[in-house]
Design a protein around this motif. Structure first.
Motif, short mmCIF file in Angstrom:
data_model
loop_
_atom_site.label_atom_id
_atom_site.label_comp_id
_atom_site.label_asym_id
_atom_site.label_seq_id
_atom_site.Cartn_x
_atom_site.Cartn_y
_atom_site.Cartn_z
N UNK A 1 0.79 -1.23 0.00
CA UNK A 1 0.00 0.00 0.00
C UNK A 1 0.82 1.26 0.00
N UNK A 2 2.08 1.18 0.46
CA UNK A 2 2.92 2.37 0.36
C UNK A 2 3.15 2.77 -1.08
N UNK A 3 3.07 1.78 -1.96
CA UNK A 3 3.29 2.02 -3.39
C UNK A 3 2.08 1.54 -4.17
N UNK A 4 1.55 2.42 -4.99
CA UNK A 4 0.31 2.11 -5.71
C UNK A 4 0.50 0.98 -6.70
N UNK A 5 1.66 0.90 -7.31
CA UNK A 5 1.91 -0.13 -8.30
C UNK A 5 3.42 -0.33 -8.44
N UNK A 6 3.81 -1.19 -9.35
CA UNK A 6 5.23 -1.51 -9.53
C UNK A 6 6.03 -0.29 -9.97
N UNK A 7 5.41 0.60 -10.74
CA UNK A 7 6.12 1.79 -11.20
C UNK A 7 6.45 2.71 -10.04
N UNK A 8 5.51 2.88 -9.12
CA UNK A 8 5.77 3.75 -7.97
C UNK A 8 6.84 3.13 -7.06
N UNK A 9 6.79 1.80 -6.89
CA UNK A 9 7.84 1.13 -6.13
C UNK A 9 9.19 1.34 -6.80
N UNK A 10 9.23 1.19 -8.12
CA UNK A 10 10.48 1.39 -8.86
C UNK A 10 11.02 2.80 -8.64
N UNK A 11 10.17 3.81 -8.73
CA UNK A 11 10.66 5.18 -8.57
C UNK A 11 11.27 5.38 -7.19
N UNK A 12 10.69 4.74 -6.19
CA UNK A 12 11.24 4.84 -4.84
C UNK A 12 12.59 4.11 -4.77
N UNK A 13 12.66 2.90 -5.30
CA UNK A 13 13.91 2.16 -5.30
C UNK A 13 14.99 2.91 -6.09
N UNK A 14 14.57 3.50 -7.20
CA UNK A 14 15.53 4.21 -8.06
C UNK A 14 16.08 5.45 -7.37
N UNK A 15 15.31 6.03 -6.45
CA UNK A 15 15.77 7.25 -5.77
C UNK A 15 17.02 6.99 -4.93
N UNK A 16 17.30 5.74 -4.59
CA UNK A 16 18.49 5.41 -3.81
C UNK A 16 19.74 5.30 -4.68
N UNK A 17 19.60 5.43 -6.00
CA UNK A 17 20.71 5.11 -6.90
C UNK A 17 21.26 6.32 -7.64
N UNK A 18 20.78 7.52 -7.33
CA UNK A 18 21.06 8.65 -8.22
C UNK A 18 22.25 9.49 -7.80
#
Length: 613
Positions: A220-237
């Motif tokens: 529920x923290x992430x609406x879908x796989x894309x929102x989860x990805x954007x959160x995961x990706x934020x750790x890599x920039x």
């Protein structure tokens, strides 16, 4: 990537020694209660933290004993309370290191539970607060002890009822789930009630825990796989401070390459040969890849670090390198079904070619050939780095014959011995396994490893002059050759003589012990094992009876055993291919019957006639 793990811990507290590795069937939990409270942020639009209160009531049923209860914590989780309703017992705080090549900052808070009287309850209580609600909890229903009754209560502001929920797995008739608004109308509650839950124990050859144990996963923290990805990706920039060193090394590695495919393979092989896999994760480093330049400098890294190095090397020479989030075969569901941190437990790299095809590159598999995917990632869904919206992909499932272990024997029977040559041909994971064993051992073990690879520890086999060809990744099949002598091959019983050939040694070990078994079986890797034998007889001794051929083909294995006689030459072939990880419990006996048939057939016994010239 971090995931909660079961640990074997020895603690001595208040005069009691308790080992988690030794399950005592004398102890039960009569009541287990877990309360999760989702605390909103100051704006009321998100979750700021998760408070977890838990209690277990233990009881010894036959003789006095001692139990162990514990919670895990780390940089983001604070233990607010830990106690046991018994005199003189204090909690113990220590690191929870799983050992081997994996080290993180997980810690354990444990209490010894003295059960000095039969049927007298003793209660434990813990309270923890997590400041990282994005690391949504995953929990199994149950314990290493049987639980008579348990309740899990999840409470959150009613405004989150359409967002925060749970996914459930492996629930039986003894588990129920209810949802509703509290009497004051302010809270939304989810309640899981269960009873008569057996201890969570299984044999080492059972499927991974998420396939068999009842569990809940918060989403529920992430609406879908894309929102989860954007959160995961934020750790890599974050920018790498020394990309120049990465580029210099990438250019050096690919200097002799004539095309992109060769450049990809060169980088892939170099990382495997030079970057040791060691997972050291503290705090956000459970999510943040180490800089490529740091992994290059240190010559070691976790899955994220090696993936980041492969990506950076590819990009530095003008190719399209990407990071990829993935769950291994131990996770039986997809990101699109459960967009949550626990769905992914691994990171690999990828490159996208001009025709938009994706080549996946796992930096943690050791000396493996480029283009061969490990069984643990085949078929798994991927989130491929792609700006603000990832590419949702899937690792191809490769033909099991990609992993081939073929032994060719060319023998002559004389003086009660078989002598000749043996050739072993290894591809895919079988080749990688041999190369990694050689790489992980000292040079003085080299010949022993080659010989054992050919003999499969058959004591009657004597190997000389063993050599290895193509003993590096990317050079095609690894070829082992040697001279072989097998002594005392003719056995006499009464007036008959017998010759026994062990064509598939070790296959009997692929059976599962089905006695009192609760769960199905699990095969870690796919592939074929095959033995081909040619035996030339002198004309005084000729086989008179040949065994019937065996053919088996189902969704788990394919097997074939046959032999032929032409004049004075016998040819025999035996092969078995494993095609699936999971053998369901209801099919385990059938599977075992097939393995027994293959084992018996591969121990081929030939009747030998003496021919008078």
């Amino acid at each position: 990537m971090k995931t909660q793990i079961f640990l074997s811990i020895a603690l001595i507290t208040a005069g009691y020694q308790v080992s988690v590795a030794e399950v005592e069937n004398n102890i039960v939990i009569t009541e287990s209660i877990d309360n999760y409270t989702f605390i909103p942020d100051k704006h009321g639009t998100g979750i700021a933290s998760i408070k977890h209160n838990s209690s277990n009531t233990f009881m010894a049923t036959r003789v006095p004993g001692a139990a162990l209860d514990y919670v895990f914590y780390d940089s983001f989780t604070k233990v607010n309370k830990a106690n046991v309703k018994a005199k003189g017992v204090k909690p113990v705080y220590q690191s929870a290191i799983s050992g081997g090549i994996f080290y993180d900052d997980s810690k354990i808070c444990a209490v010894t539970v003295p059960l000095e009287e039969i049927n007298k309850p003793v209660k434990t209580e813990f309270e923890t607060t997590s400041s990282r609600p994005d690391l949504e909890p995953f929990m199994f229903l149950g314990s290493r002890y049987p639980i008579k009754h348990g309740t899990i209560n999840i409470t959150m502001p009613v405004g989150f009822k359409d967002n925060i929920d749970i996914c459930t797995s492996n629930f039986g008739d003894n588990v129920s789930v209810s949802r509703g608004v509290s009497t004051n109308g302010r809270d939304w509650t989810i309640t899981i009630d269960y009873h008569d839950m057996p201890a969570l124990d299984s044999s080492g050859d059972a499927p991974p825990a998420r396939y068999i144990y009842p569990s809940i996963q918060f989403i529920g923290n992430f609406a879908d796989a894309q929102e989860l990805y954007r959160h995961l990706h934020s750790f890599t920039i974050s920018a790498d401070p020394d990309m120049e060193s990465v580029k210099i090394k990438a250019l050096e590695i690919t200097a002799g390459c004539n095309d992109d495919e060769a450049r990809i393979e060169a980088i892939y092989n170099w990382v495997h040969q030079n970057i040791r896999y060691v997972a050291i994760e503290h705090g956000d480093l459970g999510s943040i890849p180490d800089h490529a330049s740091e992994v290059l400098r240190k010559r070691y890294g976790d899955c994220k670090g090696s993936a980041n190095l492969i990506k950076a090397m590819l990009n530095s020479i003008g190719m399209d390198g990407r990071l990829v989030w993935i769950g291994t075969s131990s996770v039986p569901y997809d990101f699109t079904d459960r967009p949550s941190f626990p769905t992914g437990n691994h990171m690999i790299a990828a490159t996208i070619l001009p025709n938009d095809s994706i080549i996946y590159l796992d930096g943690t598999v050791g000396l493996a050939d480029y283009g061969v995917y490990g069984a643990c990632i085949q078929g798994k869904q991927t989130l491929v780095e792609n700006g603000d919206n990832c590419i949702v992909g899937r690792v191809p499932v490769q033909d099991p014959l990609t992993n081939d272990d073929v032994t060719d024997l060319n023998l002559t029977l004389a003086d009660n011995s078989l002598t000749g040559t043996v050739t072993g041909t290894l591809t895919g994971s079988d080749k990688a396994s041999l190369l990694n064993r050689l790489n992980d051992n000292t040079p003085d073990k080299y010949r022993e490893i080659l010989e054992n690879s050919l003999t499969r520890r058959r004591k009657s086999w004597h190997i000389t002059d063993a050599t290895l060809t193509n003993g590096t990744p990317g050079n095609g099949a690894a070829i082992l050759t040697a001279n072989v002598k097998i002594d005392n091959v003719i056995r006499r019983a009464g007036n008959k003589q017998y010759l026994t050939l062990e064509l598939l040694p070790g296959i009997s070990a692929m059976q599962f012990n089905s006695k009192n078994r609760k769960y199905g079986g699990w095969i870690n890797s796919f592939g074929r094992t095959m033995t081909k034998v040619t035996i030339k007889f002198d004309r005084t001794m000729i086989p008179s009876e040949l065994p019937e051929p065996i053919v088996i083909n189902n969704q788990w294995i394919t097997a074939r055993i046959e032999c032929k006689l032409s004049d004075d030459t016998l040819t025999a072939e035996a092969e078995i291919t494993f095609k699936s990880h999971l053998i369901p419990l209801e099919y385990l006996e059938r599977y075992n019957t097939d393995i027994k048939q293959v084992t018996k057939g591969a121990s081929m016994t030939l009747v030998i006639n003496t021919v008078t010239q």
